[in-house]
Design a protein around this motif. Structure first.
Motif, short mmCIF file in Angstrom:
data_model
loop_
_atom_site.label_atom_id
_atom_site.label_comp_id
_atom_site.label_asym_id
_atom_site.label_seq_id
_atom_site.Cartn_x
_atom_site.Cartn_y
_atom_site.Cartn_z
N UNK A 122 0.85 -1.19 0.00
CA UNK A 122 0.00 0.00 0.00
C UNK A 122 0.89 1.24 0.00
N UNK A 123 0.37 2.29 -0.61
CA UNK A 123 1.02 3.58 -0.49
C UNK A 123 -0.05 4.67 -0.50
N UNK A 124 0.37 5.85 -0.08
CA UNK A 124 -0.50 7.02 -0.16
C UNK A 124 0.08 7.89 -1.25
N UNK A 125 -0.76 8.32 -2.18
CA UNK A 125 -0.31 9.05 -3.36
C UNK A 125 -0.95 10.42 -3.47
N UNK A 126 -0.19 11.32 -4.08
CA UNK A 126 -0.76 12.57 -4.59
C UNK A 126 -0.14 12.79 -5.95
N UNK A 137 10.75 7.25 3.05
CA UNK A 137 9.95 6.16 2.50
C UNK A 137 9.08 6.60 1.33
N UNK A 138 9.35 7.78 0.81
CA UNK A 138 8.52 8.36 -0.26
C UNK A 138 9.27 8.40 -1.57
N UNK A 139 8.64 7.84 -2.61
CA UNK A 139 9.16 7.99 -3.98
C UNK A 139 8.61 9.31 -4.51
N UNK A 140 9.50 10.22 -4.86
CA UNK A 140 9.10 11.50 -5.42
C UNK A 140 9.42 11.45 -6.91
N UNK A 141 8.36 11.55 -7.73
CA UNK A 141 8.50 11.51 -9.19
C UNK A 141 8.29 12.90 -9.76
N UNK A 147 4.33 17.38 -14.05
CA UNK A 147 3.63 16.95 -12.84
C UNK A 147 4.64 16.48 -11.82
N UNK A 148 4.21 16.46 -10.58
CA UNK A 148 4.95 15.81 -9.51
C UNK A 148 4.02 14.79 -8.88
N UNK A 149 4.58 13.65 -8.51
CA UNK A 149 3.79 12.59 -7.89
C UNK A 149 4.55 12.09 -6.66
N UNK A 150 3.85 11.94 -5.56
CA UNK A 150 4.42 11.37 -4.34
C UNK A 150 3.78 10.02 -4.11
N UNK A 154 -4.47 16.77 -8.81
CA UNK A 154 -5.36 16.17 -9.79
C UNK A 154 -5.84 14.83 -9.25
N UNK A 155 -7.02 14.43 -9.69
CA UNK A 155 -7.66 13.25 -9.11
C UNK A 155 -7.54 12.00 -9.99
N UNK A 156 -7.12 12.14 -11.22
CA UNK A 156 -7.13 11.00 -12.14
C UNK A 156 -5.72 10.69 -12.64
N UNK A 157 -5.59 9.51 -13.23
CA UNK A 157 -4.32 9.07 -13.80
C UNK A 157 -4.03 9.83 -15.10
#
Length: 179
Positions: free
Chosen positions: A3-7, A117-121, A131-134, A166-169
């Protein structure tokens, strides 16, 4: 299931956001990785049988390919994502395309740095922008709220605000743009 938590957030100045995160390298509390890993990725999304609410994608990264199934709600803000993944060879794309069909493809350049523990993209997505994604990877003892707190802290360091989320892929955005 991991599991992960994403933004995910749209950003106007990707380089400025990178610099803000990399500036945390001088703060031992954040345990920022020493280097950015830069890769070109192609994500192919496959049709799933009716009733399945997740997404199945093949991520191709040159010599390394992963098949990933994930399930997460489409909402802004930090959200829980459950996923399974495995390494596969390049032949799997043809098999899955013939068996299931594809509904979208995303091409992007991704820079990755680990912050604890966070992958920062940091993503530059063809046809969409920057975009940035955590992805805060949760251990078994951590709650979703723990992951949300970590994500919100990093968002504040990056200058990412609620209005940027943003809420979608990416694939949903690309398909919507074609409509």
């Amino acid at each position: 299931m991991p599991r992960n938590v994403e933004i995910k957030a749209r950003v106007d100045d990707l380089e400025a956001v990178k610099k803000r995160i990399l500036a945390l390298q001088s703060n031992a509390a954040y345990n920022v990785g020493p280097d950015l890993t830069i890769m070109r990725q192609k994500d192919s999304f496959f049709n799933l049988p009716a009733g399945r609410c997740g997404k199945l994608k093949l991520r191709q990264m040159g010599l390394f390919n992963e098949l990933i199934y994930y399930d997460r709600e489409e909402s802004t803000g930090p959200k829980l994502s459950s996923y399974n993944k495995c390494q596969v060879n390049e032949d799997v794309e043809k098999v899955l395309t013939n068996a299931l069909g594809t509904w979208g493809v995303v091409n992007k350049e991704r820079s990755l740095v680990m912050v604890g523990q966070t992958r920062v993209h940091f993503d530059r997505v063809d046809g969409l922008g920057d975009f940035v994604e955590l992805e805060v990877v949760l251990n078994d003892s951590q709650t979703v709220e723990d992951g949300q707190s970590i994500a919100e802290d990093l968002m504040s360091h990056m200058g990412v605000e609620e209005k940027d989320l943003i809420s979608v892929a990416y694939v949903n955005m690309l398909v919507q743009n074609k409509s």
